[in-house]
Design a protein around this motif. Structure first.
Motif, PDB file in Angstrom:
ATOM      1  N   ASP A 104       0.773  -1.196  -0.092  1.00 20.39           N
ATOM      2  CA  ASP A 104      -0.008  -0.060  -0.053  1.00 20.39           C
ATOM      3  C   ASP A 104       0.800   1.238   0.065  1.00 20.39           C
ATOM      4  O   ASP A 104       1.553   1.260   0.809  1.00 20.39           O
ATOM      5  N   LEU A 105       0.695   2.082  -1.113  1.00 20.11           N
ATOM      6  CA  LEU A 105       1.856   3.303  -1.116  1.00 20.11           C
ATOM      7  C   LEU A 105       1.130   4.543  -0.504  1.00 20.11           C
ATOM      8  O   LEU A 105      -0.206   4.948  -1.253  1.00 20.11           O
ATOM      9  N   PRO A 106       1.365   4.973   0.474  1.00 16.80           N
ATOM     10  CA  PRO A 106       0.876   6.030   0.935  1.00 16.80           C
ATOM     11  C   PRO A 106       0.687   7.350  -0.043  1.00 16.80           C
ATOM     12  O   PRO A 106       1.857   7.621  -0.684  1.00 16.80           O
ATOM     13  N   MET A 107      -0.365   8.173  -0.134  1.00 14.94           N
ATOM     14  CA  MET A 107      -0.278   9.272  -1.081  1.00 14.94           C
ATOM     15  C   MET A 107       0.965  10.231  -0.979  1.00 14.94           C
ATOM     16  O   MET A 107       1.467  10.801  -1.886  1.00 14.94           O
ATOM     17  N   HIS A 108       1.418  10.487   0.238  1.00 13.74           N
ATOM     18  CA  HIS A 108       2.527  11.437   0.385  1.00 13.74           C
ATOM     19  C   HIS A 108       3.702  10.936  -0.209  1.00 13.74           C
ATOM     20  O   HIS A 108       4.869  11.701  -0.077  1.00 13.74           O
TER      21      HIS A 108
END
Length: 277
Positions: free
Chosen positions: A185-189
Motif C-alpha cells: 500500500d503506497l501512501p499518497m504522501h
C-alpha cells in the motif's frame, strides 16, 4: 529445421516452382514476416530487422514444448503466420488471428504452400473478440501486439482467460533499470516513488513512434509483469529480452470479483460472473 524441410518430410503435395512462388510473393507484398518457402524462396529476405522473426523464434523455441500433438495453440496478431507454422510443425492445432486481411491472405497462401491446411486455421479477429469466444487454448502467443492496443488491460484480461497452460507474451519495452518491488500500500504522501527507476511504468505515445500511429504505449518490464499478475497470470520466466512466459494463477489472481464485474460490463455481459471454462 527449416519449415520447407519439415513440410517436405511430412509428405505434403509438390510445391509450385520457385519462379511461380517468387511471382506470388511479389504480388502479396509488403511482407513483415520472412518465411522460407520451397526452392530457397523467402518472403522478405531484405527485412529491415534482419531475418525476422526467425531470430526471435530461435530465442524462445528451446523453451517451448517440442511435441505439441494433441495441444491447441492460439496465435494472436499472427501476421503472415511464421510462429503458427512453426508450432503446427510440432504437431499443434493452431488458430491464428489477426485484424488485417492483407496478412491473413499471406498466411493462408503460405499455409497451403507448406501443406499445413489441416493444422492451421486463420480468422480475422481483434484480440478483444476473444471475450466472446468460448473455451481456452493450451498455449497462447501474444507477441508484438500489446503496445499497439488502446485498452491493454482489457486485452490482457481476455488473453489470460483464454489461456489454459502457457502464455508467451512479447512486447516492446523501455529500459528503466532493475525492478522495484512496490509496497502493498503506497501512501499518497510517498507518490514520488511512482517515478523512481524500476517502478512499473507505461509511457503513452500520443502521436507516432517509428512512424506508426498505432504504437500507443511503451512499458517497462516491471509494468508488464505487474499487469500480467493483475489479470491472474503468473510470470515465471524471461528466456529472452522482451519475452515473458506465464501460467494462470491457481486462484485466478487478485481482486477477481472486481475484475469480473468490470470485464463483463466492458464486453456487454454484465450478468456473467466468471470467465470461460
Amino acid at each position: 529445421m527449416r519449415q520447407t524441410e519439415t513440410a517436405r518430410d511430412a509428405g505434403t503435395p509438390r510445391a509450385p516452382a520457385p519462379d511461380a512462388l517468387r511471382r506470388r510473393v511479389e504480388e502479396l507484398r509488403p511482407w513483415f514476416h520472412n518465411i522460407y518457402l520451397p526452392g530457397g524462396v523467402q518472403t522478405a529476405p531484405d527485412h529491415w530487422l534482419g531475418d525476422f522473426p526467425r531470430f526471435k523464434w530461435e530465442q524462445i523455441a528451446p523453451h517451448l514444448p517440442g511435441d505439441l500433438h494433441g495441444r491447441t495453440v492460439l496465435d494472436i496478431g499472427c501476421n503472415a503466420g511464421f510462429y503458427s507454422f512453426e508450432l503446427a510443425q510440432r504437431g499443434a492445432k493452431v488458430t491464428a488471428i489477426d485484424s488485417d486481411p492483407h496478412y491473413l491472405r499471406q498466411g493462408r497462401w503460405v499455409r497451403d504452400v507448406l501443406g499445413l491446411q489441416d493444422r492451421v486455421t486463420f480468422r480475422q479477429m481483434q484480440v478483444y473478440d476473444l471475450a466472446r469466444e468460448p473455451g481456452r487454448y493450451d498455449v497462447v502467443l501474444f507477441m508484438g501486439v500489446l503496445y499497439h492496443l488502446r485498452f491493454p488491460l482489457l486485452a490482457l484480461e481476455a488473453v489470460g482467460r483464454a489461456t489454459r497452460e502457457l502464455l508467451v507474451l512479447q512486447s516492446l519495452t523501455m529500459d528503466d533499470g532493475p525492478a522495484r518491488v512496490p509496497p502493498p500500500d503506497l501512501p499518497m504522501h510517498r507518490r514520488e516513488e511512482l517515478t523512481a527507476p524500476g517502478w512499473p511504468k507505461a509511457a503513452f505515445v500520443e502521436h507516432r513512434l517509428q512512424d506508426d500511429p498505432t504504437n500507443w504505449w511503451v512499458f517497462n518490464a516491471p509494468c508488464i509483469e505487474a499487469m500480467l499478475r493483475s489479470v491472474g497470470m503468473t510470470p515465471y520466466a524471461r528466456p529472452a529480452d522482451e519475452f515473458f512466459f506465464c501460467r494462470p494463477a491457481p486462484d485466478g489472481g487478485p481482486w477477481r470479483d472486481i475484475r469480473d464485474a468490470e470485464y463483463h460490463a466492458a464486453i456487454g455481459r454484465p450478468e456473467a460472473v466468471s470467465g470461460p471454462s
